[in-house]
Design a protein around this motif. Sequence first.
Motif, PDB file in Angstrom:
ATOM      1  N   ALA A 104      -1.180 -15.284 -16.481  1.00 59.82           N
ATOM      2  CA  ALA A 104       0.363 -14.643 -16.302  1.00 59.82           C
ATOM      3  C   ALA A 104       0.724 -14.799 -14.823  1.00 59.82           C
ATOM      4  O   ALA A 104       1.880 -14.876 -14.256  1.00 59.82           O
ATOM      5  N   TRP A 106       0.785 -12.286 -20.841  1.00 57.45           N
ATOM      6  CA  TRP A 106       1.349 -13.956 -20.534  1.00 57.45           C
ATOM      7  C   TRP A 106       2.725 -13.861 -21.368  1.00 57.45           C
ATOM      8  O   TRP A 106       3.486 -14.386 -20.481  1.00 57.45           O
ATOM      9  N   PHE A 164       5.440 -12.499 -18.870  1.00 54.61           N
ATOM     10  CA  PHE A 164       5.737 -13.347 -17.542  1.00 54.61           C
ATOM     11  C   PHE A 164       6.360 -14.661 -17.969  1.00 54.61           C
ATOM     12  O   PHE A 164       7.100 -15.114 -16.975  1.00 54.61           O
TER      13      PHE A 164
END
Length: 455
Positions: free
Chosen positions: A86, A134, A137
Amino acid sequence: MLKVIDPTTGKDLHERPVADAAQVERILADAQSAYRSWQYTSFDERAQVLRAVAALMREDVETLAPLMTAEMGKPMREARGEVEKAAWCAEHYAEHAERYLATQTLASDATRSYVQYLPLGVILGILPWNAPFWLAFRFAAPTLMAGNACVMKHDPHVPACAEAIASLFERVGAPEGIFQNLPLQTPEVEAVIRDRRIRAVSFTGSDRGGSAVASIAASEIKPAVLELGGSDPCLVLADADLEQAADVITLSRIINAGQSCIAAKRIIVESSVYERMLELLSERLGRLQLGDPREEDTDVGPIARADLRDELHRQVEKTVAAGARCLLGGTLPTTPGFFYPVTLLADVTNDMAAGCEETFGPVAVVMRADSAEHAVALANDTDYGLAAGVWTTAERGEAIARELEAGQVAVNGIVKTDPRLPSGGIKRSGYGRELGPHGIHEFVNAQQVWVGPKQ
C-alpha cells in the motif's frame, strides 16, 4: 454498530459505532469543502502528502499489520507485506501522476487544441474486507493525486483497519477532509451514492454487489469503476515447466487463505501432463501449515467469516457429489474459528459448483483439457473475465493471451496487481481499470480545449 468476530477464535472481537445522519452530512460537506481547495494544489503538494503517508505506513507496519490479522485473519507475514505494498502504491502515484495526466496536444483546425485532465470532485470508494490497506490505497492514491477528494466506505468487518487508514492522513497533517472514513452498514450506502456531492464511485466486491452499485450510479448518471469477482483460469500446457508452475499456482491459490479475486481458481491442465501436475500440486499444497495467523510459521489462516466458510464447504461438497475427486482436505475442522483445510479437487468440470462459481478460499480446482485449444475454450467458458494465467513457452503464451477473455494475463508467472500496470475485468468481473496510467484516468474530466482563431 459494526460488530467484528475474530475469525481465529469465533469470539466477539470489538464493535464500532455507525455514522449517524449528522455525521454523514458532516463528512460529505467536509469532503466537498476540501475538494474546492485540493483541486488547485500542485502535483508536488499532493505528492508530499502521499509520500508522508507512505513513510508513516512503513514506520508503523508492526502496528498496522496486526489489525488485518485480528479482523479478517490475514497471516502476519502477508499483512506486513500488504502494508508495504500500500505504501508503494502511494509512492508510485506521488512520483508518476503528473506524467500520467500530462496535457495531450491534438491537431485540429484550431490555432492550438489539446486535452487536459481535471479532477471531478468527491469520489466514493466502496471496499471489501479481504485486502483492507491495499485496496484502500489502490483507490485513493491515484484519485487524490488527480486532485479529487476521497470518501472511503470500508467493509463493516474491518472497522479498525478503516479507522487506522484514515488516521494516517490526519497524523501527517494532510489537508482536512481530503480523505475520510465513512463507517456505514452496506444498506445505507445507496443514499451516499445518490448524494449530489459524490461525483463517481469505485467499487470492489462481488458481481451481485457491483450490479447494485452500478445500477444506482447509472440512475444518477455517475461514472463507476467495478472490480468484481472471478473464476480465474490458469492453463498448464504440456510444454510448461511443471515444477515452476506448481510452485506459483500453489502460492497464487493460498495467498490470503485463497480469499483473492485474482487467485488461480480453475487449474486447466493438458491431458498428457494432468496426473503429474496433480502429484506436484498435492505435494505442495499438502505441506502448507494451517493455523493461527498470528504465528510466523502459519501459511494459511482462517476464512474471514462463518457464512463464507459455510458457502465454500457447500461448493466443495456439491462438486464432490457431482463426481470430482477430493485429493486433499474437504472436511470442516472441529476446532474454534473459521478455518478451512487446504483442499485439492480433481476431475472438475465447468458445470460443477467449484467450476462455475467463484471459490473464495484455499480450494484448488483442477480440470483436464484434451489440447491447448480445449484449454482455452474451458477457460473462456465462464461468466467472469478478471484474470488468467498461462504456462507454456513465452511466445506461445503471448499468442494464447490474445484468445483469453480476461482483463489481465500472466504468462509463466503469478497473476498480481502492480501499481505500474492496469488491472480490471470484463464480462461479470466488472469494467473500468485501476492502477497504472489507466487507473488515474478513470476519475478525471478529459477536457478538450480549442483555441482560435480557426486555421
